[in-house]
Design a protein around this motif. Structure first.
Motif, mmCIF file in Angstrom:
data_model
loop_
_atom_site.group_PDB
_atom_site.id
_atom_site.type_symbol
_atom_site.label_atom_id
_atom_site.label_comp_id
_atom_site.label_asym_id
_atom_site.label_seq_id
_atom_site.Cartn_x
_atom_site.Cartn_y
_atom_site.Cartn_z
ATOM 1 N N ARG A 1 0.857 -1.192 0.000
ATOM 2 C CA ARG A 1 0.000 0.000 0.000
ATOM 3 C C ARG A 1 0.892 1.240 0.000
ATOM 4 N N THR A 2 0.543 2.194 -0.830
ATOM 5 C CA THR A 2 1.311 3.437 -0.913
ATOM 6 C C THR A 2 0.440 4.606 -0.482
ATOM 7 N N VAL A 3 0.917 5.354 0.520
ATOM 8 C CA VAL A 3 0.192 6.517 1.038
ATOM 9 C C VAL A 3 1.161 7.699 1.103
ATOM 10 N N ARG A 4 0.910 8.727 0.309
ATOM 11 C CA ARG A 4 1.722 9.945 0.280
ATOM 12 C C ARG A 4 3.219 9.635 0.184
ATOM 13 N N PRO B 1 -16.050 4.370 13.484
ATOM 14 C CA PRO B 1 -15.664 4.594 12.087
ATOM 15 C C PRO B 1 -16.824 5.038 11.198
ATOM 16 N N TRP B 2 -18.040 4.528 11.431
ATOM 17 C CA TRP B 2 -19.174 4.896 10.580
ATOM 18 C C TRP B 2 -19.775 6.255 10.961
ATOM 19 N N GLU B 3 -19.237 6.874 12.007
ATOM 20 C CA GLU B 3 -19.727 8.184 12.412
ATOM 21 C C GLU B 3 -18.796 9.315 11.979
ATOM 22 N N ARG B 4 -17.626 8.965 11.483
ATOM 23 C CA ARG B 4 -16.652 9.983 11.119
ATOM 24 C C ARG B 4 -16.964 10.596 9.760
ATOM 25 N N ALA B 5 -16.703 11.897 9.636
ATOM 26 C CA ALA B 5 -16.936 12.584 8.359
ATOM 27 C C ALA B 5 -15.787 12.366 7.388
ATOM 28 N N GLU B 6 -14.605 12.017 7.903
ATOM 29 C CA GLU B 6 -13.437 11.805 7.064
ATOM 30 C C GLU B 6 -12.796 10.460 7.400
ATOM 31 N N LEU B 7 -12.109 9.894 6.428
ATOM 32 C CA LEU B 7 -11.374 8.656 6.655
ATOM 33 C C LEU B 7 -10.104 8.950 7.450
ATOM 34 N N PRO B 8 -9.615 8.004 8.252
ATOM 35 C CA PRO B 8 -8.445 8.259 9.105
ATOM 36 C C PRO B 8 -7.156 8.364 8.299
ATOM 37 N N ASP B 9 -6.152 8.974 8.896
ATOM 38 C CA ASP B 9 -4.837 9.121 8.281
ATOM 39 C C ASP B 9 -4.020 7.860 8.551
ATOM 40 N N PRO B 10 -3.657 7.087 7.533
ATOM 41 C CA PRO B 10 -2.915 5.836 7.762
ATOM 42 C C PRO B 10 -1.512 6.041 8.327
ATOM 43 N N LEU B 11 -0.971 7.245 8.235
ATOM 44 C CA LEU B 11 0.398 7.500 8.682
ATOM 45 C C LEU B 11 0.463 8.050 10.101
ATOM 46 N N SER B 12 -0.673 8.119 10.785
ATOM 47 C CA SER B 12 -0.674 8.593 12.164
ATOM 48 C C SER B 12 -1.851 7.981 12.912
ATOM 49 N N VAL B 13 -1.594 7.544 14.137
ATOM 50 C CA VAL B 13 -2.679 7.001 14.960
ATOM 51 C C VAL B 13 -3.228 8.051 15.922
ATOM 52 N N LYS B 14 -2.740 9.279 15.818
ATOM 53 C CA LYS B 14 -3.231 10.340 16.685
ATOM 54 C C LYS B 14 -4.729 10.551 16.465
ATOM 55 N N GLY B 15 -5.479 10.507 17.545
ATOM 56 C CA GLY B 15 -6.915 10.699 17.468
ATOM 57 C C GLY B 15 -7.686 9.455 17.050
ATOM 58 N N GLN C 1 -5.464 -2.778 13.060
ATOM 59 C CA GLN C 1 -4.177 -2.596 12.384
ATOM 60 C C GLN C 1 -4.259 -2.991 10.914
ATOM 61 N N HIS C 2 -5.432 -3.493 10.487
ATOM 62 C CA HIS C 2 -5.615 -3.936 9.110
ATOM 63 C C HIS C 2 -6.731 -3.143 8.433
ATOM 64 N N ALA C 3 -6.514 -2.805 7.183
ATOM 65 C CA ALA C 3 -7.530 -2.158 6.357
ATOM 66 C C ALA C 3 -7.999 -3.155 5.298
ATOM 67 N N VAL C 4 -9.305 -3.187 5.093
ATOM 68 C CA VAL C 4 -9.905 -4.148 4.164
ATOM 69 C C VAL C 4 -10.884 -3.410 3.263
ATOM 70 N N ILE D 1 -6.554 -6.331 1.201
ATOM 71 C CA ILE D 1 -6.225 -6.497 2.624
ATOM 72 C C ILE D 1 -4.802 -6.004 2.836
ATOM 73 N N THR D 2 -4.641 -5.006 3.688
ATOM 74 C CA THR D 2 -3.319 -4.422 3.867
ATOM 75 C C THR D 2 -3.236 -3.759 5.237
ATOM 76 N N TRP D 3 -2.203 -2.972 5.439
ATOM 77 C CA TRP D 3 -2.021 -2.289 6.724
ATOM 78 C C TRP D 3 -2.941 -1.072 6.824
ATOM 79 N N ALA D 4 -3.403 -0.819 8.043
ATOM 80 C CA ALA D 4 -4.251 0.347 8.286
ATOM 81 C C ALA D 4 -3.443 1.525 8.805
ATOM 82 N N TYR D 5 -2.448 1.246 9.655
ATOM 83 C CA TYR D 5 -1.600 2.290 10.235
ATOM 84 C C TYR D 5 -0.161 1.785 10.284
ATOM 85 N N ARG D 6 0.785 2.693 10.143
ATOM 86 C CA ARG D 6 2.192 2.326 10.275
ATOM 87 C C ARG D 6 2.598 2.220 11.746
#
Length: 519
Positions: A185-188, A238-252, A266-269, A285-290
């Protein structure tokens, strides 16, 4: 041309259930949608999900929805409000509609929604090099060059799965996914192809069970930590959030009890439906957060290693649930350095004698190996917790400890006898200990539950030792035909009684020029 079905979990019969006895036969569908599940929770005796880790994960989703629907997530008098809801006998239809029909959540429970597919990340189709395959998604199927354990499948001829089944395996991946290699998976500009283990990987999850699903969900709600302040505006599922989470940070990512139940993955599907939406043909199926999300959970028994590190008790397909019972009833069980699952401190307040315990998980390693699904339950026992009956709770702990002591001594005796008889170099090469365990623990379990039912705690040590003696004689009987075998068998028998007493350490003292020894 058939119309594409986004598969709305609110109405689709994705949740198999068992009905209470009072429900007429004609009103008992085999499965219901999410809305009907809450509307009729007082008529449902239990969920009938066949995959234990998926049920464990689903409970956490339903606990969060229960807290939201009832308002207990923001209650200022949590205990009294929960009693009030219990006395009502069912969830309020108005509260259910108010939550599910809110405009901000329109379409958020659709499995194949193009913008916000339920508990999935739609960005994976663009960020991943390629999908993982439907065999990888279905956790009971082999994929790649792995051995077939639960069912046969071939990557060259993948069989599509129904959305309801795919949803269960989606839950397993989010909560029990393995560490190690995954789809790239490639993110930014950050490209990685490995992931951290899921939050429940290897762990056994414990849940209070009521007579109906309504009671089960209320009992399964852990009281929010009163010493911490939570912001409902940021503690979003997750279904209440207006935006998708940032995979490069677990803050918040985890900010309170709701995110702790639903967002700690820890997994994104991403499920890939067929042209009609009637089946799932592939999956990413890949990583959700680094980064690793701190592991915390209200439904696990936490133990302390010799190095002082906390870890969740493992799911072990060879370990019966009675051996964990005192760790669920007592804050300080005898002979153990454990932390009781927080949910049981408040679950015991809910009803007098109707709550049972269900344990769910997979006997597995941190990476890819899965050995066996684990699912078991007890009779009603939570009325015996220390908050209600401290004396009997302590006696249960001693009863469990007596069974463990005899079992441990039996293991040492059989290994020692085998080593002397066969000259085995390693204890794991013992040909008797596995058979002894297979004979002893089921018999000890029957003894435990019978004594608990009869409230007969005296003489437990002798009773468990008698079982161990009988098993020892049975598994070592093949050695009794030779002198070498008899010597090995009888020499090791003393381990059933605690082993040979240790010799006192010699002490030396000097008297003038002489040295005297006291033995």
């Amino acid at each position: 041309m058939p119309v594409f079905d986004p598969y709305d979990l609110l109405v689709q019969p994705a949740f198999p259930v068992r009905w209470a006895d009072h429900v007429p036969e004609e009103e008992r569908p085999e499965a219901v949608g999410l809305r009907e599940l809450f509307l009729r929770a007082h008529d449902i005796s239990a969920l009938a999900v066949p995959l234990p880790p998926a049920l464990s994960a689903l409970y956490r989703i339903l606990y969060a929805l229960t807290a939201r629907i009832t308002g207990l997530d923001g209650s200022e008098d949590w205990h009294e409000d929960r009693y009030r809801i219990l006395d009502a006998g069912s969830f309020s239809p108005g509260d259910i509609s108010a939550y599910f029909d809110d405009e901000s959540r329109a379409g958020r429970f659709r499995l194949f929604d193009p913008r916000f597919p339920f508990l999935q990340d739609p960005r994976l189709a663009a960020e991943c090099d390629k999908p993982a395959g439907v065999n990888k998604l279905v956790t009971t199927r082999p994929s790649g060059s792995n051995h077939a354990w639960f069912q046969h499948a071939a990557d060259a001829r993948p069989v599509q799965v129904e959305p309801a089944e795919a949803f269960l395996h989606l839950l397993v991946w989010r909560y029990y996914g393995p560490s190690g290699r995954c789809s790239s998976r490639t993110v930014r500009g950050v490209k990685e192809a490995n992931s951290t283990a899921g939050p429940l990987r290897t762990a056994l999850s414990y849940h209070p069970l009521g007579e109906t699903l309504f009671e089960t969900l209320l009992a399964g709600l852990a009281e929010p930590d009163p010493s911490r302040l939570y912001d409902r505006a940021t503690d979003l599922c997750p279904w209440e959030r207006a935006e998708l989470p940032d995979p490069l940070s677990v803050k918040g990512t985890v900010t309170g009890p709701m995110t702790g139940l639903t967002a700690r993955t820890q997994h994104a599907v991403l499920l890939v439906p067929d042209a009609t939406g009637a089946a799932v043909r592939d999956a990413y199926i890949t990583w959700a957060y680094r980064e690793r999300i701190p592991r915390d959970d209200d439904y696990l028994i936490w133990q302390v290693s010799q190095a002082g590190n906390a870890y969740a008790r493992y799911a072990d397909s060879q370990r019966a649930l009675w051996r964990d019972l005192d760790a669920l009833l007592l804050n300080d069980p005898p002979g153990q350095d454990t932390a009781r699952p927080p949910v049981f401190r408040t679950a015991v307040e809910l009803t007098e004698k109707t709550l049972r315990v269900q344990a769910l998980g997979i006997h597995q390693e941190g990476q890819a190996k899965d050995t066996q699904l684990v699912s078991s339950s007890t009779p009603p026992v939570l009325h015996l917790a220390q908050e209600r009956d401290p004396e009997r709770a302590r006696m249960i702990g001693r009863l469990r400890l007596s069974g463990e002591l005899a079992g441990g001594r039996l293991a040492r005796a059989t290994k020692q006898a085998w080593a002397a008889f066969s000259n085995a170099r390693k204890a794991e090469d013992c040909g008797w200990s596995a058979e002894a365990a297979a004979r002893y623990w089921p018999a000890a379990e029957a003894e435990f539950w019978q004594r608990l039912e009869e409230q007969r705690f005296d003489g437990a040590t002798q009773a468990f030792r008698a079982i161990a003696e009988r098993v020892y004689d049975q598994v070592t009987s093949t050695a009794a035909g030779s002198l070498r075998g008899v010597r090995a068998r009888e020499s090791a028998r003393i381990e059933l009684y605690g082993g040979r007493p240790k010799q006192p350490t010699s002490t030396k003292r000097r008297t003038g020029n002489d040295t005297e020894t006291d033995g």
